[in-house]
Design a protein around this motif. Sequence first.
Motif, mmCIF file in Angstrom:
data_model
loop_
_atom_site.group_PDB
_atom_site.id
_atom_site.type_symbol
_atom_site.label_atom_id
_atom_site.label_comp_id
_atom_site.label_asym_id
_atom_site.label_seq_id
_atom_site.Cartn_x
_atom_site.Cartn_y
_atom_site.Cartn_z
ATOM 1 N N ARG A 105 -35.992 34.542 -20.545
ATOM 2 C CA ARG A 105 -37.367 34.457 -21.037
ATOM 3 C C ARG A 105 -38.144 33.470 -20.176
ATOM 4 N NH1 ARG A 105 -37.480 36.319 -26.613
ATOM 5 N NH2 ARG A 105 -35.288 36.562 -27.114
ATOM 6 N N ALA A 106 -39.435 33.625 -20.145
ATOM 7 C CA ALA A 106 -40.340 32.675 -19.473
ATOM 8 C C ALA A 106 -39.929 32.442 -18.023
ATOM 9 C CB ALA A 106 -40.385 31.344 -20.229
ATOM 10 N N GLU A 107 -39.509 33.511 -17.370
ATOM 11 C CA GLU A 107 -39.103 33.378 -15.972
ATOM 12 C C GLU A 107 -40.230 32.809 -15.113
ATOM 13 O OE1 GLU A 107 -37.521 36.936 -14.009
ATOM 14 O OE2 GLU A 107 -38.471 36.195 -12.180
ATOM 15 N N GLY A 108 -41.441 33.298 -15.358
ATOM 16 C CA GLY A 108 -42.588 32.844 -14.566
ATOM 17 C C GLY A 108 -42.798 31.347 -14.692
ATOM 18 N N ALA A 109 -42.655 30.816 -15.907
ATOM 19 C CA ALA A 109 -42.860 29.385 -16.131
ATOM 20 C C ALA A 109 -41.816 28.586 -15.366
ATOM 21 C CB ALA A 109 -42.784 29.079 -17.620
ATOM 22 N N PHE A 110 -40.557 29.010 -15.442
ATOM 23 C CA PHE A 110 -39.500 28.291 -14.715
ATOM 24 C C PHE A 110 -39.747 28.326 -13.217
ATOM 25 C CE2 PHE A 110 -36.873 28.782 -18.612
ATOM 26 C CZ PHE A 110 -36.508 27.458 -18.756
ATOM 27 N N ARG A 111 -40.110 29.502 -12.720
ATOM 28 C CA ARG A 111 -40.364 29.611 -11.286
ATOM 29 C C ARG A 111 -41.470 28.665 -10.859
ATOM 30 N NH1 ARG A 111 -40.752 35.795 -10.349
ATOM 31 N NH2 ARG A 111 -42.925 35.197 -10.487
ATOM 32 N N THR A 112 -42.531 28.630 -11.672
ATOM 33 C CA THR A 112 -43.660 27.754 -11.343
ATOM 34 C C THR A 112 -43.221 26.293 -11.293
ATOM 35 O OG1 THR A 112 -45.089 29.317 -12.475
ATOM 36 C CG2 THR A 112 -46.022 27.155 -11.999
ATOM 37 N N ILE A 113 -42.405 25.902 -12.277
ATOM 38 C CA ILE A 113 -41.969 24.503 -12.346
ATOM 39 C C ILE A 113 -41.129 24.137 -11.123
ATOM 40 C CG2 ILE A 113 -40.436 22.924 -13.597
ATOM 41 C CD1 ILE A 113 -41.413 24.339 -16.181
ATOM 42 N N PHE A 114 -40.253 25.040 -10.706
ATOM 43 C CA PHE A 114 -39.383 24.714 -9.570
ATOM 44 C C PHE A 114 -40.139 24.753 -8.241
ATOM 45 C CE2 PHE A 114 -35.958 26.585 -12.437
ATOM 46 C CZ PHE A 114 -35.646 25.343 -12.950
ATOM 47 N N LEU A 115 -41.215 25.517 -8.218
ATOM 48 C CA LEU A 115 -41.904 25.716 -6.941
ATOM 49 C C LEU A 115 -43.059 24.762 -6.694
ATOM 50 C CD1 LEU A 115 -42.119 29.508 -6.134
ATOM 51 C CD2 LEU A 115 -41.924 27.692 -4.471
ATOM 52 N N TYR A 116 -43.606 24.134 -7.769
ATOM 53 C CA TYR A 116 -44.853 23.406 -7.537
ATOM 54 C C TYR A 116 -44.716 22.272 -6.506
ATOM 55 C CZ TYR A 116 -43.826 19.126 -10.175
ATOM 56 O OH TYR A 116 -43.303 17.933 -10.562
ATOM 57 N N PRO A 117 -43.540 21.611 -6.385
ATOM 58 C CA PRO A 117 -43.493 20.538 -5.384
ATOM 59 C C PRO A 117 -43.827 21.031 -3.988
ATOM 60 C CG PRO A 117 -41.585 20.404 -6.824
ATOM 61 C CD PRO A 117 -42.267 21.709 -7.134
ATOM 62 N N MET A 118 -43.563 22.330 -3.729
ATOM 63 C CA MET A 118 -43.853 22.898 -2.411
ATOM 64 C C MET A 118 -45.343 22.827 -2.084
ATOM 65 S SD MET A 118 -41.923 24.098 -0.142
ATOM 66 C CE MET A 118 -42.335 24.600 1.529
ATOM 67 N N ALA A 119 -46.183 22.800 -3.116
ATOM 68 C CA ALA A 119 -47.629 22.768 -2.874
ATOM 69 C C ALA A 119 -48.108 21.367 -2.503
ATOM 70 C CB ALA A 119 -48.375 23.270 -4.108
ATOM 71 N N LEU A 120 -47.246 20.368 -2.667
ATOM 72 C CA LEU A 120 -47.673 18.989 -2.436
ATOM 73 C C LEU A 120 -47.542 18.608 -0.968
ATOM 74 C CD1 LEU A 120 -45.871 17.223 -5.414
ATOM 75 C CD2 LEU A 120 -48.193 18.125 -5.327
ATOM 76 N N SER A 121 -48.385 17.681 -0.569
ATOM 77 C CA SER A 121 -48.235 17.084 0.751
ATOM 78 C C SER A 121 -47.007 16.181 0.744
ATOM 79 C CB SER A 121 -49.478 16.271 1.080
ATOM 80 O OG SER A 121 -49.203 15.396 2.137
ATOM 81 N N PHE A 122 -46.317 16.108 1.873
ATOM 82 C CA PHE A 122 -45.186 15.181 1.984
ATOM 83 C C PHE A 122 -45.637 13.750 1.701
ATOM 84 C CE2 PHE A 122 -43.172 18.563 4.556
ATOM 85 C CZ PHE A 122 -41.970 18.613 3.902
ATOM 86 N N ILE A 123 -46.875 13.453 2.022
ATOM 87 C CA ILE A 123 -47.398 12.112 1.757
ATOM 88 C C ILE A 123 -47.429 11.865 0.251
ATOM 89 C CG2 ILE A 123 -49.419 10.618 1.983
ATOM 90 C CD1 ILE A 123 -47.985 11.044 4.595
#
Lengths: 299, 297, 379
Positions: A105-123
Motif C-alpha cells: 500500500r502507499a507505494e507512491g508515498a514510500f517512493r517519494t520519501i526515499f527519493l526526495y533527498p535526490m532533489a537536494l543540493s549537496f550543500i
Amino acid sequence: MAATERMAGKRRLANALPLFVLSPSLLMVTIGVYGFMLFSVILSFTGSKMFPRFVFTGFDQYERLFSNPRWGVAVQNIFIFGGLYIVLATILGLGLAILIDQRIRAEGAFRTIFLYPMALSFIVTGVIWQWLLNPGLGLERLVQGWGWESFSFKWLVDPQMAIYTVVIAGVWQVAGFVMALFLAGLRGINTEILSAARMDGAPTHKIYTRIIIPALRPVFLTAFVVEAHLAIKSYDLVVALTKGGPGFATELPSTFMYTTTFTRNEMGLGAASATVMLMTLAAIIIPYLYSELRHERRG
Amino acid sequence: MSVAAETVILRRSGSGVNLARFAVYALLIVAAAVFLAPLVSMVFTSLKSMDEIRAGNLLSPPGAVTLEAWATAWNSACISVSCAGLKGYFLNSIRMVVPAVLLSVGLGALNGYVLTKWRFRGDNLLFGAMMFGCFIPFQIVLIPMAFTLGKIGLAGTTAGLVLVHVVYGVCFTTLFFRNFYVAVPDELVKAARMDGAGFWQIFTRVLLPISWPIIVVSVIWQFTGIWNDFLFGASFAGGESQPITVALNNLVNTSTGVKLYNVDMAAAMITAAPTILIYLFLGRFFLRGLMAGAVKG
Amino acid sequence: MASLDIEHIGKRFGQVEVLKDIHIGIGHGDFLVLVGPSGCGKSTLLNIIAGLDTASSGAIRIDGKVVNDLEPKERDIAMVFQSYALYPSMTVAENIGFSLEMAGMPKEERKKKIAAVADLLKIGHLLDRRPSQLSGGQRQRVAMGRALVREPKIFLFDEPLSNLDAKLRVEMRTEIKKLHARLGATIVYVTHDQIEAMTMATRIAVMKDGILQQFGTPADIYDRPANTFVATFMGSPAMNLLDAEIVTHGGRPALRLDGVDGDAAILPIPATAGAVTLQPGQKVALGLRPEWITEPGTSRSREVHSLPFTVDVLEPTGPDIFLALRLGAVEVMGRLPADAQVQAGETRILDIDYTKAVLFDRQSGQALYARPQPAQAAA
C-alpha cells in the motif's frame, strides 16, 4: 539545366541543415569538453603557478603530486568513500526496491520519501548533516536523551572517522535514486519467467537469488557507473559537511584539485590531479558507453 | 506490466504470509522514518529559537513556533561581508537557472531530433562523444573555463554561468531527447515528409507536440542540476552574481561566535524549496521518464 | 493518375546489395502489388519510389519524367504506412488536412476537401477525435483519407492491412479495391500476403532477396510461375513439387516420379512443357496445385491422370477439405470440396488435372515452358 542545378543546390542545403542545427552544440562540446580537457592535460606538464605558463617540465607535476601527503590522503579517502558509498548505496537501494516491489500500500508515498533527498543540493545535504551530527546538540544528545547516557558520537570532529560521515550523508542522498533504478529493472523482468520458476517449484528466496537478481545485472552495472561517477565528482558535500577537515582528514581528489589550483596557486599541480581524476573516470565510463552503444546497434 | 502482481502470486500462501507482510511493512516504515528524520529535524529546528534548540534535541517539536530564523536567513543573515540575507542570491539563482534550462533543453531537443531522424554517417560516434561529456569530472575543465570566461568578458557574471551550464547540460538533454525520439516511429517523419513538411515543420508540428513527457524530465533534471550546482558557482561567479548554494555555504561558514543552527536550517530550507517543490509536483513524471530512459539496457 | 516506370533500380547499403536491377513498368490506373517474404527489398523499393530513400543506380519515372532528384513532396505521390503514422497530437481533420496546409491551401478550401474525403471513407463523425481515440480500422481509414485528400498521381501502400484483425483485413481489402475502381488511380501496394496480392492486383511483382522473380498479371503468376520460389510462395496451400526424372518410356520422353513404385511412377511430359528440349536423366520437379487433385469423374479437364493416394489427415476448412496425401513415399497436399467422400487412412484413386501442370528444372529452379512467358517477353 538551370532548374536541375537549383534543385541540386536546394538538396545540398537540405542535407546541410541538420548539421547546421547541431553545430552550436558541437562547438560547445568540442571546445568545452575536449578542447578544455586537452588544455588541462597540457597544463599538467607545465610549471604553471597562478597563470598558465607554457614552460614544459615533463612529468614533474605528477611526481610532485604522488609524493604529496595531502594527495595521498585524498586517494586513500576516495577509496574508502567511493567503496563504501557504492556498496552501501547499492545494497540499500536494491533492498528498498525489493521491499517496494511487494505490491504494498502507499507505494507512491514510500517512493517519494526515499527519493526526495535526490532533489537536494549537496550543500543543503551537507548543512543538514552537519547539524544532525554536531557533537553538542545533534545525534549524541538525542540518543543520550533516550536514556543511553554514555553514548558518544564525535565522528564529525574525529580525523579518523570524519570521512565516514561523508559516506553516511552521501548514501542517504543517493539511495533513493538507486532504488528507482532497481525498481525499474524489477518491473521490467518478464513475469512469465517468474511463473515458470514458480511452476518448477522454486521457493521465493530462490527465485530472488537465482532468477531476479541475475536478471538485474545491467541495472547493477548502471548503478555502479552512476555511483562511481558521483563519488569521483563529489566536491560540494565535503565542502559543506567538513570543509575537508578536520585538518585535511576528509580531503578528496576533487577538493585537493580546487584548493591546490585556486587557493594555493599551484595550477600545474592542480591540472595534474584533474588529469588523474579524468583518467580514472574514463577507465570506468568509456567501456560502459561502448557496450551501451554497441548493444543498441545490435538491437 | 509490473512484476509486483507476479511476486504476489509467488509468495507462499498460509501462515507465513502475514508474518512476511508484517516484516515488509516494518522494514519500510523504519527506513522511511530514517529518511524523513533529517527533513523533520531541519523543519523543527528552523522554527525554534536558539534557546529552545539548546534545551531540546534534534527531533523535539518546536514549543513556541517562530519564523524569526526564516526572516533572518532571508533578509539579514551575514554572508561573507554583507548582511542582507539570501534574498539577493535567490534571485541570482533564478536569473541563472531560467535561461540556462530553456537553452539547454531547447538545444537538446533539436540535437535529439537530428540524431534520430536525420541520420548521417558517424552520428553514433558523435553521440558517444557527447555522452562522454555528461560524465567528465568537471575539475578537468575548471582552469581553462575560468580563463575563457575571462577572455570573453563573462567572468563573474550570470551570463557566464548560464553559458557554462548550457555547455555541460546540453550533453544530458541530448541524451534524454535522443533516447525519446529513437522510440518515435520513423514512419511519422516519413509521412510528414510525404505531406510536404520540411525540417522545421516536422519538428514543431509533429514531434514537439508529443514530446512533453521528455520535456518535463529534461526541465526537472536541468533545473535541479543547475539550481543545486555549487562547483561552477563557486569557481566562476563574482560576489554580485553568486548563486544561492554558494551563499548558503558562506552563510553557514560565516557565522562568527555561536552557530545559529535555526538560521542555518531556515537558509537550507529556502535553498532547497524550489527543487523540493518541483520534485513533489512533477516527481512522478520525472521518475517515469527517467526509468524509461536510464534503464533501457 | 499516372504511369510509373521503375528502370533498372539498384540499391546498396555498403557491401550489401538489397535491390538488384529491378525493372518494372505499369500504366495509368494499374494496381501493382510488390509481394515477397520479409527482407526481399519490397519496402526499400517503395521508399525509393516515394523519394524517402535514394537508389544507388537506375531511374524512377512518373509519366515519363525522371523524378530521382525530386523531394517526396514534389513527386505528387501519397503514401499509406503500415503503422498508419497518424500524427498523435492532431485531430483526424488536422491529420487529413496537414498536407494541404503545408501546400498553403486556404482554410475554407481545406475544410471542404477534408469533408469530401471523410464522406467518401465514412469517417465524418470522427473528424474531431485524436488518433489515440480511434480503433485500428478507423485509423486505417484516416490514413487513407490523408492520402486521398491530395489527389496525387500515384498512391503507395506499405503493408497497410497487416495490423488489422483477419475480418477487418478482408473488409478493407474489398474497400481498397472498390476505391481503386472508382478513382481509377495508379497504386503501388506492398505486402507479404500472397492472398492480398492475388485479390487486389492488376499486376504483381514477386520479389526475393532483392531480385525480381516474376512480373505479370495475377493469372500469369498463379498458373505460369516462373520458378519454384514463385510457385510455392503464391497460393495456399503451396503448389506441390514432386521430384522426378526424365526417362524414355515407350520410345518417348516421360517423367518417372521419385519415391513412387511401379507404373504409377510414370507420367507423360506436361503439355505446358511440351516442346522444351528435355534430356533423359534430367532432374526435374512436377508442379501440381492442390486443387488440381480431384475426385474421379468430377474434373472437366481435357487431360487427367488417375493415381492411387493414401489419405493421411483431413483438414476441413468449411468450403474445402485440405488433404495430407501420400503418393508412394511422396507427401502431397490436396484440396477437395467439402462434400468429397474421403476418409483418413484409406487408399484411393484420385485424378490429377494435368493441363496446367508445370515442369521445373530442379537445378536452376526455373520453370520449363514450351511458350515463353508473355510478361517476361515484354520486359
